[in-house]
Motif scaffolding. Sequence first.
Motif, PDB file in Angstrom:
ATOM      1  N   TYR A   1       1.301  11.665   1.893  1.00  0.00           N
ATOM      2  CA  TYR A   1       1.184  10.449   2.692  1.00  0.00           C
ATOM      3  C   TYR A   1       1.228  10.768   4.179  1.00  0.00           C
ATOM      4  O   TYR A   1       2.087  11.491   4.656  1.00  0.00           O
ATOM      5  CB  TYR A   1       2.270   9.454   2.291  1.00  0.00           C
TER       6      TYR A   1
ATOM      7  N   SER B   1       4.496   4.762   8.047  1.00  0.00           N
ATOM      8  CA  SER B   1       4.218   5.518   6.840  1.00  0.00           C
ATOM      9  C   SER B   1       3.096   4.897   6.032  1.00  0.00           C
ATOM     10  O   SER B   1       3.313   3.902   5.377  1.00  0.00           O
ATOM     11  CB  SER B   1       5.484   5.574   5.968  1.00  0.00           C
TER      12      SER B   1
ATOM     13  N   ASP C   1       4.213   5.526  -5.913  1.00  0.00           N
ATOM     14  CA  ASP C   1       3.581   5.483  -4.599  1.00  0.00           C
ATOM     15  C   ASP C   1       4.492   4.969  -3.486  1.00  0.00           C
ATOM     16  O   ASP C   1       4.691   5.626  -2.475  1.00  0.00           O
ATOM     17  CB  ASP C   1       2.331   4.587  -4.648  1.00  0.00           C
TER      18      ASP C   1
ATOM     19  N   ILE D   1       0.206   4.554   3.005  1.00  0.00           N
ATOM     20  CA  ILE D   1       0.279   4.798   1.570  1.00  0.00           C
ATOM     21  C   ILE D   1      -1.122   5.005   1.037  1.00  0.00           C
ATOM     22  O   ILE D   1      -2.059   4.377   1.461  1.00  0.00           O
ATOM     23  CB  ILE D   1       0.978   3.617   0.871  1.00  0.00           C
TER      24      ILE D   1
ATOM     25  N   GLN E   1      -5.853   5.208   2.042  1.00  0.00           N
ATOM     26  CA  GLN E   1      -4.801   4.252   2.402  1.00  0.00           C
ATOM     27  C   GLN E   1      -5.386   2.845   2.561  1.00  0.00           C
ATOM     28  O   GLN E   1      -4.854   1.870   2.032  1.00  0.00           O
ATOM     29  CB  GLN E   1      -4.156   4.717   3.691  1.00  0.00           C
TER      30      GLN E   1
ATOM     31  N   GLU F   1      -7.215  10.846   3.854  1.00  0.00           N
ATOM     32  CA  GLU F   1      -5.976  10.143   3.516  1.00  0.00           C
ATOM     33  C   GLU F   1      -5.990   8.710   4.020  1.00  0.00           C
ATOM     34  O   GLU F   1      -5.574   7.786   3.323  1.00  0.00           O
ATOM     35  CB  GLU F   1      -4.759  10.872   4.106  1.00  0.00           C
TER      36      GLU F   1
END
Length: 640
Positions: free
Chosen positions: A513, A186, A473, A188, A148, A144
């Motif tokens: 996410y 957070s 997204d 993305i 990102q 992930e």
Amino acid sequence: MAGGEESLVTPVFLLDLVRQICAVGISGAGDKNKNSNIFRKDCMDLVRRVSLLTHFLEEISGQLGSLNALGSCSSSSKEIKWSSDLVAALQSAKNLLSLAGTSQSTNNSDGAVKKIVTLFHSVTWEMEKSLANIPYDQFDISEEVQEQVVLVRAQLRRATERYSSKNSREISFSFAQPIDKDVDQSPIGNRLTRSWHIENSGCVNNKVAENTQTAVSGSDGSEDHSAYEVASELNVVDGGEKDSLGNKSGEDLKKPDTLKIPDDFLCPISLELMRDPVIVATGQTYERSYMQRWIDTGNSTCPKTQQKLEHLTLTPNYVLRSLITQWCAEHKVEQPPGLANGRIKKSDGSFRDVSGDIAPIQAIVRKLSSRSIEERRAAVSEVRSLSKRSTDNRILIAEAGAIPVLVNLLTSEDMSILENAVTSILNLSIYENNKGLIMLAGAVPSIVQVLRAGSVEARENAAATLFSLSLADENKIIIGASGAIPALVELLENGSTRGKKDAATALFNLCIYQGNKGRAVRAGIITALLKMLTDSRNCMVDEALTILSVLASNQEAKVAIVKASTIPVLIDLLRTGLPRNKENAAAILLSLCKRDPDNLACLSRLGAVIPLTELSKNGTERAKRKATSMLEHLRRLQQN
């Protein structure tokens, strides 16, 4: 940074610098003069991109005491230099935000504006180059976080290209809602092609088809959209047009990322290709929907010049529209769909005349603001009915300005109005272009409040709406930071059958996410998922496993999953589950155990070798791969 200090660069130092940049951005977003700051959107975009590096830096900080330790093992100076390059880029970004954050449209000359635009171009280029020089292959980074970083670099490249173009792109404007303070936590990425079964092939429709009977009945006896049905409609809408869940965009448009769009064809507000350009009183041209939104939020000035508008009439710019159409035809770029001249463009390129529907829909939308509660109640019920019938209606209702009014109705004390309003927004969100308008209207906080305190039907449809919006997204960031995840977890535990399914769908998508995974764990999602796995009715095992598959790559989630005694349950599913359940159980166990000797030992003690061996021979292709990998890890453990 001085040469003597270069060796002291640590992930903690970089994290602190990133958080300082986020603090500068948050401070600027809260400025009372934010609407007159002509670089506010540019600043917020830069802060958002920088904030997404947080989890990358957190992951590598657990592997290295000092970033230059990597360089000490290599003869190449490049491996020492990348950390100082990144520090320099971040310092430049911080300084630029301080400068641009004080730039007001009333006191900036063209020269000053151009200078700041040039600085944005330089900083975005510097950031992208510094990220390109990081030796990612020498770190153990989760999938992930890798995605990102790739996405951040792509966004920086596109921003660099935009800033390098001519003057009409120099200033960007935004009247969107400011991002919540939690946004810096957070990340993305881009994993929308994942299916509910966590396989790279396939799509959400596999699950949708099994659950369309769960749709709630509408006020007129027909059916509205559940979260599963939203996924279905988004994937195949009006004859095969795939949305972002599949491999195509909502209207199968050719993406002009590599094609330079003439600056005059771009809306100064959205910086997107215009489809319905209109002229305002100052002579400036904007996309109709964005300019109308600007006016609807109480503004009476020109966004670009900040001059007072003598009138609020929006005059179609037919000449420019014709030039845009001609340019799109020459370059084989399909124009953005929508309403123009009373016609809507269909997927085959032809036009459908809807001029006869415009006036009746506008009349209904006006009644949404009536002083009579009976008129409002009837109007919102009609909007709900119309919005679920066709894409054309979704376009026309949004064009009539219904979305901001519907968002206001989400706070109504009349339960009928509230239920119909949230369901109308759900139905409107199915059309891709409406998602941005719903977010611009600041709908998320009100939807979350409905999710917490609404009726059973309203809560179900609020969850489905959050799922639909989260397909875009960047909306995952805003929704995750809004407090939606604890409310969704509560619905997952205590909602109706349909409510649980809608909550599961929304949570799955949000938890793609990294930053939202921790929020879900802290909200108690692991306990809720374990209950679903052990429920004797066995009705939501698929959903629980797919969400766990997404969470299992997160360290905080791993600890919580193991602590909740989930491993024995997963091993039991290897023995007794359906083929798909066995596949996902094996994938989760692999994520939990492949770098954890204690969990591997636990797996061995609980007798996982026999079901894994069986699965490696007779499971699905993916299950065979996962089971074989697990067995190899167990063999290595025994050898050591």
